[in-house]
Design an enzyme around this catalytic site. Structure first.
Site, PDB file in Angstrom:
ATOM      1  N   LYS A   1      -2.082  -1.526  -4.039  1.00  0.00           N
ATOM      2  CA  LYS A   1      -2.969  -0.370  -3.934  1.00  0.00           C
ATOM      3  C   LYS A   1      -2.163   0.914  -3.904  1.00  0.00           C
ATOM      4  O   LYS A   1      -1.208   0.988  -3.134  1.00  0.00           O
ATOM      5  CB  LYS A   1      -3.765  -0.526  -2.640  1.00  0.00           C
ATOM      6  CG  LYS A   1      -4.657   0.606  -2.263  1.00  0.00           C
ATOM      7  CD  LYS A   1      -5.283   0.319  -0.928  1.00  0.00           C
ATOM      8  CE  LYS A   1      -6.229   1.423  -0.570  1.00  0.00           C
ATOM      9  NZ  LYS A   1      -6.811   1.227   0.740  1.00  0.00           N
TER      10      LYS A   1
ATOM     11  N   LYS B   1       0.855  -1.179   0.000  1.00  0.00           N
ATOM     12  CA  LYS B   1       0.000   0.000   0.000  1.00  0.00           C
ATOM     13  C   LYS B   1       0.890   1.228   0.000  1.00  0.00           C
ATOM     14  O   LYS B   1       1.715   1.421   0.899  1.00  0.00           O
ATOM     15  CB  LYS B   1      -0.876  -0.022   1.236  1.00  0.00           C
ATOM     16  CG  LYS B   1      -1.790   1.162   1.300  1.00  0.00           C
ATOM     17  CD  LYS B   1      -2.854   0.936   2.329  1.00  0.00           C
ATOM     18  CE  LYS B   1      -3.800   2.099   2.361  1.00  0.00           C
ATOM     19  NZ  LYS B   1      -4.779   1.908   3.433  1.00  0.00           N
TER      20      LYS B   1
END
Ligand code: PBG
Length: 337
Positions: free
Chosen positions: A260, A206
């Protein structure tokens, strides 16, 4: 055929790539990647109350919805064949505090939804995030002490929340807060609580990204956030570090990995799938959705076409599926053929 020799003949010889592209049927025959409804995970936003459908200004077409409406939405998603839902709660401000203690309430918004959805629509997967950001008064994903997001205290809390989410009926726990050691800790706690079959989809890589802006409006954390998340999310500049982070999650017992944001990080998707061979997902995050919507609403791009193209590109980059706010639109479009 004319007997005139073109200059390009010497170059192409017998090699002509366009032969396989000459008709719709050849193109279909040689198509390498396909997007199907099975590739879609649908993130939704929850609010307390009943009968509420509240549009999110920065995400045209996406609403915050109360649990009753969310259960209807889940039923619709299941009917369309969407395999799983990922709920995110917009928690009342009064319930947010420095440690995100509301995440440990058995009947908090996320667990209420999970119980209701599991009961009403048992054949769809529920993937719950255990990050603290919807629950903290400062919008960070962890516990803040003297200006620092403390790792181990946060993991202790996240682990307890994960077990409570599994108790409520979550099928997959998806920790997104990027604390060190969380995957192993969650795995142990789930097993100890008898949740051996509850999986872990790690938000393994992330990145500290500007693409999360509209999400922070959706769950009302944007105005609260002081500083940034650079001390726990990965820098957009780093790929080798991202792979190391994912490797630790694999070692600690992640069943699935997520990258992400999505589109700007397709290289990470590819490397992740290639390196570990685990089911790998991309999150087409709020800012990606909003960019497409906004340009389409201005008539500057063909929104539907770009929606389908971007999702297909995740497949080409090695992803097994995509979390996307377009999930229902795509499922409907695929069903129409
Ligand atoms: C935080 C979290 C974020 C998203 C989901 N969970 C990012 C953040 O606020 O830092 C982003 C999702 C999106 O932008 O669509 N735990």
């Amino acid at each position: 055929m004319s007997d005139k020799t073109h200059l390009v003949d010497k170059i192409t010889g017998h090699r002509r790539m366009r032969r396989n592209r000459k008709a719709d049927w050849t193109r279909r025959m040689v198509q390498e990647n396909r997007l199907t409804v099975d590739d879609l995970i649908w993130p939704i936003f929850l609010v307390p109350g009943t009968g509420i459908v509240d549009p999110i200004a920065a995400m045209p077409g996406v609403n915050r919805i109360s649990v009753d409406k969310a259960v209807e939405a889940v039923r619709e998603a299941a009917d369309l064949g969407i395999p799983a839902i990922a709920p995110f709660p917009d928690v009342e401000m009064e319930k947010r505090d420095a440690t995100g203690s509301e995440i440990l309430q058995r009947d908090n918004l996320i667990n209420q939804f999970t119980r209701a959805a599991k009961k009403a629509v048992p054949n769809i997967g529920l993937i719950t995030d255990v990050a603290l950001d919807p629950f903290t008064s400062h919008g960070h994903d962890g516990i803040l002490q003297d200006g620092v997001i403390v790792n181990d205290e946060t993991v202790d809390q996240v682990v307890k929340a994960a077990v409570m989410q599994a108790d409520a009926g979550a099928d997959i726990i998806a920790p997104s807060e990027m604390m060190d050691g969380r995957i192993g800790a969650i795995r142990r706690a789930l097993d100890a609580a008898g949740h051996q079959d509850v999986g872990i989809m790690s938000y393994a890589t992330k990145f500290a990204s500007g693409f999360y802006g509209p999400y922070r409006e959706a769950i009302n954390t944007g105005g609260l956030l002081k500083g940034d998340k650079n001390s726990y999310y990965i820098s957009p500049a780093n790929s080798t570090e991202a792979l190391r982070d994912a490797a630790l999650d694999v070692e600690e017992g992640a069943d699935m990995l997520m990258v992400k944001p999505g589109l700007a990080y397709l290289d990470i998707c590819w490397r992740t799938k290639d390196a570990f061979g685990l089911p790998t997902f991309a999150y087409q995050v709020s800012g990606e959705y909003t960019q497409i919507k906004a340009a389409a609403m201005n008539g500057w791009i063909d929104g539907d076409r770009i929606m389908m193209e971007t999702l297909l590109c995740f497949k080409r980059a090695g992803c097994d599926g995509i979390l996307s706010y377009f999930a229902v639109d795509v499922a409907r479009k695929l069903a129409r053929g």
